[in-house]
Design a protein around this motif. Structure first.
Motif, PDB file in Angstrom:
ATOM      1  N   ASN A 182       7.389  31.598 -32.057  1.00 38.47           N
ATOM      2  CA  ASN A 182       6.159  32.077 -31.425  1.00 38.47           C
ATOM      3  C   ASN A 182       6.381  32.328 -29.946  1.00 38.47           C
ATOM      4  O   ASN A 182       7.388  31.939 -29.390  1.00 38.47           O
ATOM      5  N   GLU A 183       5.449  33.021 -29.355  1.00 43.85           N
ATOM      6  CA  GLU A 183       5.519  33.383 -27.938  1.00 43.85           C
ATOM      7  C   GLU A 183       4.745  32.366 -27.113  1.00 43.85           C
ATOM      8  O   GLU A 183       3.863  32.728 -26.354  1.00 43.85           O
ATOM      9  N   SER A 184       5.061  31.118 -27.283  1.00 40.98           N
ATOM     10  CA  SER A 184       4.266  30.089 -26.630  1.00 40.98           C
ATOM     11  C   SER A 184       5.060  29.350 -25.559  1.00 40.98           C
ATOM     12  O   SER A 184       6.270  29.497 -25.443  1.00 40.98           O
ATOM     13  N   ILE A 185       4.312  28.531 -24.835  1.00 38.05           N
ATOM     14  CA  ILE A 185       4.892  27.669 -23.808  1.00 38.05           C
ATOM     15  C   ILE A 185       4.681  26.225 -24.252  1.00 38.05           C
ATOM     16  O   ILE A 185       3.599  25.847 -24.693  1.00 38.05           O
ATOM     17  N   PHE A 186       5.723  25.438 -24.114  1.00 37.67           N
ATOM     18  CA  PHE A 186       5.720  24.034 -24.497  1.00 37.67           C
ATOM     19  C   PHE A 186       5.950  23.218 -23.229  1.00 37.67           C
ATOM     20  O   PHE A 186       6.884  23.480 -22.484  1.00 37.67           O
ATOM     21  N   LEU A 202      10.691  16.334 -29.746  1.00 41.97           N
ATOM     22  CA  LEU A 202      11.646  16.615 -30.820  1.00 41.97           C
ATOM     23  C   LEU A 202      10.937  16.898 -32.130  1.00 41.97           C
ATOM     24  O   LEU A 202      11.332  17.804 -32.875  1.00 41.97           O
ATOM     25  N   GLU A 203       9.906  16.140 -32.428  1.00 44.45           N
ATOM     26  CA  GLU A 203       9.142  16.370 -33.658  1.00 44.45           C
ATOM     27  C   GLU A 203       8.530  17.770 -33.651  1.00 44.45           C
ATOM     28  O   GLU A 203       8.559  18.471 -34.656  1.00 44.45           O
ATOM     29  N   TYR A 204       7.984  18.182 -32.519  1.00 43.09           N
ATOM     30  CA  TYR A 204       7.402  19.520 -32.406  1.00 43.09           C
ATOM     31  C   TYR A 204       8.490  20.579 -32.576  1.00 43.09           C
ATOM     32  O   TYR A 204       8.307  21.571 -33.289  1.00 43.09           O
ATOM     33  N   LEU A 205       9.646  20.367 -31.935  1.00 44.04           N
ATOM     34  CA  LEU A 205      10.719  21.358 -31.968  1.00 44.04           C
ATOM     35  C   LEU A 205      11.409  21.433 -33.328  1.00 44.04           C
ATOM     36  O   LEU A 205      12.129  22.396 -33.599  1.00 44.04           O
ATOM     37  N   ASP A 206      11.192  20.459 -34.190  1.00 46.01           N
ATOM     38  CA  ASP A 206      11.691  20.543 -35.560  1.00 46.01           C
ATOM     39  C   ASP A 206      10.955  21.635 -36.341  1.00 46.01           C
ATOM     40  O   ASP A 206      11.485  22.172 -37.308  1.00 46.01           O
ATOM     41  N   ARG A 207       9.739  21.963 -35.934  1.00 45.08           N
ATOM     42  CA  ARG A 207       8.900  22.914 -36.667  1.00 45.08           C
ATOM     43  C   ARG A 207       8.624  24.204 -35.907  1.00 45.08           C
ATOM     44  O   ARG A 207       8.216  25.202 -36.510  1.00 45.08           O
ATOM     45  N   HIS A 208       8.783  24.204 -34.594  1.00 44.40           N
ATOM     46  CA  HIS A 208       8.430  25.356 -33.766  1.00 44.40           C
ATOM     47  C   HIS A 208       9.573  25.672 -32.805  1.00 44.40           C
ATOM     48  O   HIS A 208      10.319  24.779 -32.410  1.00 44.40           O
ATOM     49  N   GLN A 209       9.640  26.918 -32.418  1.00 44.90           N
ATOM     50  CA  GLN A 209      10.597  27.305 -31.390  1.00 44.90           C
ATOM     51  C   GLN A 209       9.868  28.110 -30.317  1.00 44.90           C
ATOM     52  O   GLN A 209       9.825  29.328 -30.369  1.00 44.90           O
ATOM     53  N   PRO A 210       9.281  27.407 -29.347  1.00 46.45           N
ATOM     54  CA  PRO A 210       8.578  28.119 -28.275  1.00 46.45           C
ATOM     55  C   PRO A 210       9.566  28.945 -27.454  1.00 46.45           C
ATOM     56  O   PRO A 210      10.766  28.653 -27.413  1.00 46.45           O
ATOM     57  N   CYS A 211       9.059  29.950 -26.804  1.00 45.98           N
ATOM     58  CA  CYS A 211       9.921  30.781 -25.954  1.00 45.98           C
ATOM     59  C   CYS A 211      10.312  30.060 -24.670  1.00 45.98           C
ATOM     60  O   CYS A 211      11.399  30.251 -24.151  1.00 45.98           O
ATOM     61  N   ALA A 235      22.836  20.393 -28.246  1.00 46.17           N
ATOM     62  CA  ALA A 235      23.581  20.359 -29.502  1.00 46.17           C
ATOM     63  C   ALA A 235      22.945  21.257 -30.560  1.00 46.17           C
ATOM     64  O   ALA A 235      23.632  21.766 -31.439  1.00 46.17           O
ATOM     65  N   ARG A 236      21.641  21.473 -30.477  1.00 44.28           N
ATOM     66  CA  ARG A 236      20.926  22.318 -31.440  1.00 44.28           C
ATOM     67  C   ARG A 236      21.046  23.810 -31.126  1.00 44.28           C
ATOM     68  O   ARG A 236      20.707  24.644 -31.946  1.00 44.28           O
ATOM     69  N   LYS A 237      21.444  24.138 -29.910  1.00 42.47           N
ATOM     70  CA  LYS A 237      21.588  25.530 -29.474  1.00 42.47           C
ATOM     71  C   LYS A 237      20.305  26.349 -29.691  1.00 42.47           C
ATOM     72  O   LYS A 237      20.316  27.420 -30.277  1.00 42.47           O
ATOM     73  N   LEU A 238      19.208  25.823 -29.203  1.00 43.08           N
ATOM     74  CA  LEU A 238      17.927  26.523 -29.288  1.00 43.08           C
ATOM     75  C   LEU A 238      17.927  27.749 -28.384  1.00 43.08           C
ATOM     76  O   LEU A 238      18.591  27.778 -27.356  1.00 43.08           O
ATOM     77  N   SER A 239      17.119  28.726 -28.753  1.00 44.67           N
ATOM     78  CA  SER A 239      16.979  29.895 -27.888  1.00 44.67           C
ATOM     79  C   SER A 239      15.846  29.717 -26.879  1.00 44.67           C
ATOM     80  O   SER A 239      15.597  30.592 -26.061  1.00 44.67           O
ATOM     81  N   THR A 240      15.162  28.588 -26.911  1.00 44.02           N
ATOM     82  CA  THR A 240      14.078  28.294 -25.983  1.00 44.02           C
ATOM     83  C   THR A 240      14.605  28.218 -24.554  1.00 44.02           C
ATOM     84  O   THR A 240      15.606  27.552 -24.293  1.00 44.02           O
ATOM     85  N   VAL A 241      13.928  28.879 -23.635  1.00 45.50           N
ATOM     86  CA  VAL A 241      14.274  28.807 -22.215  1.00 45.50           C
ATOM     87  C   VAL A 241      13.669  27.513 -21.670  1.00 45.50           C
ATOM     88  O   VAL A 241      12.476  27.267 -21.828  1.00 45.50           O
ATOM     89  N   ILE A 242      14.511  26.693 -21.030  1.00 49.64           N
ATOM     90  CA  ILE A 242      14.059  25.385 -20.546  1.00 49.64           C
ATOM     91  C   ILE A 242      14.050  25.361 -19.019  1.00 49.64           C
ATOM     92  O   ILE A 242      15.048  25.697 -18.382  1.00 49.64           O
ATOM     93  N   VAL A 243      12.913  24.939 -18.472  1.00 51.12           N
ATOM     94  CA  VAL A 243      12.756  24.767 -17.028  1.00 51.12           C
ATOM     95  C   VAL A 243      12.457  23.298 -16.776  1.00 51.12           C
ATOM     96  O   VAL A 243      11.501  22.753 -17.317  1.00 51.12           O
TER      97      VAL A 243
END
Length: 122
Positions: free
Chosen positions: A6-10, A42-51, A73-81
């Motif tokens: 989704n196009e969301s912010i976490f 982590l629980e949220y990121l198991d089900r969602h991949q925010p941008c 280690a998971r190599k998510l595409s989520t941009v982290i700030v």
């Protein structure tokens, strides 16, 4: 389990005032999901991949550096700030080694946060 894109912010921060600030800064323009610790993140990121994810470093249960290590280690595409009040020189290099996009010091600059969201999500 299939990940929901989704196009969301976490936002992950244990300070309710910071969570409220993100809601005020970005809540009218973007879907936001917020939690106050790394375990719930982590629980949220198991089900969602925010941008985009804004992540505090100093939190209970699982701190931001532990979460970053797990996410690297998971190599998510989520941009982290990273958003932190901790001394920049102490943690910035390590955060970038884990693939962080930006490292912001608290108190946050509203324009900078809004600019990051606009660049990443558009």
């Amino acid at each position: 389990m299939e990940t929901i894109q989704n196009e969301s912010i976490f936002v992950v921060d244990d300070d309710q005032g910071i969570l409220d600030s993100f809601d005020a800064m970005l809540g009218d323009d973007y879907p936001l999901h917020m939690v106050n610790n790394g375990v719930d993140a982590l629980e949220y990121l198991d089900r969602h991949q925010p941008c985009l994810m804004f992540l505090d470093l100093k939190m209970p249960r699982m701190n931001g550096l532990e979460l970053l290590k797990t996410l690297a280690a998971r190599k998510l595409s989520t941009v982290i700030v990273v958003v932190t009040a901790l001394p920049q020189e102490q943690y910035q290099e390590l955060a970038y080694e884990y693939g962080v996009y930006k490292y912001l010091q608290k108190p946050l600059d509203v324009d900078e946060v809004e600019d990051i969201a606009a660049v990443v999500l558009h």
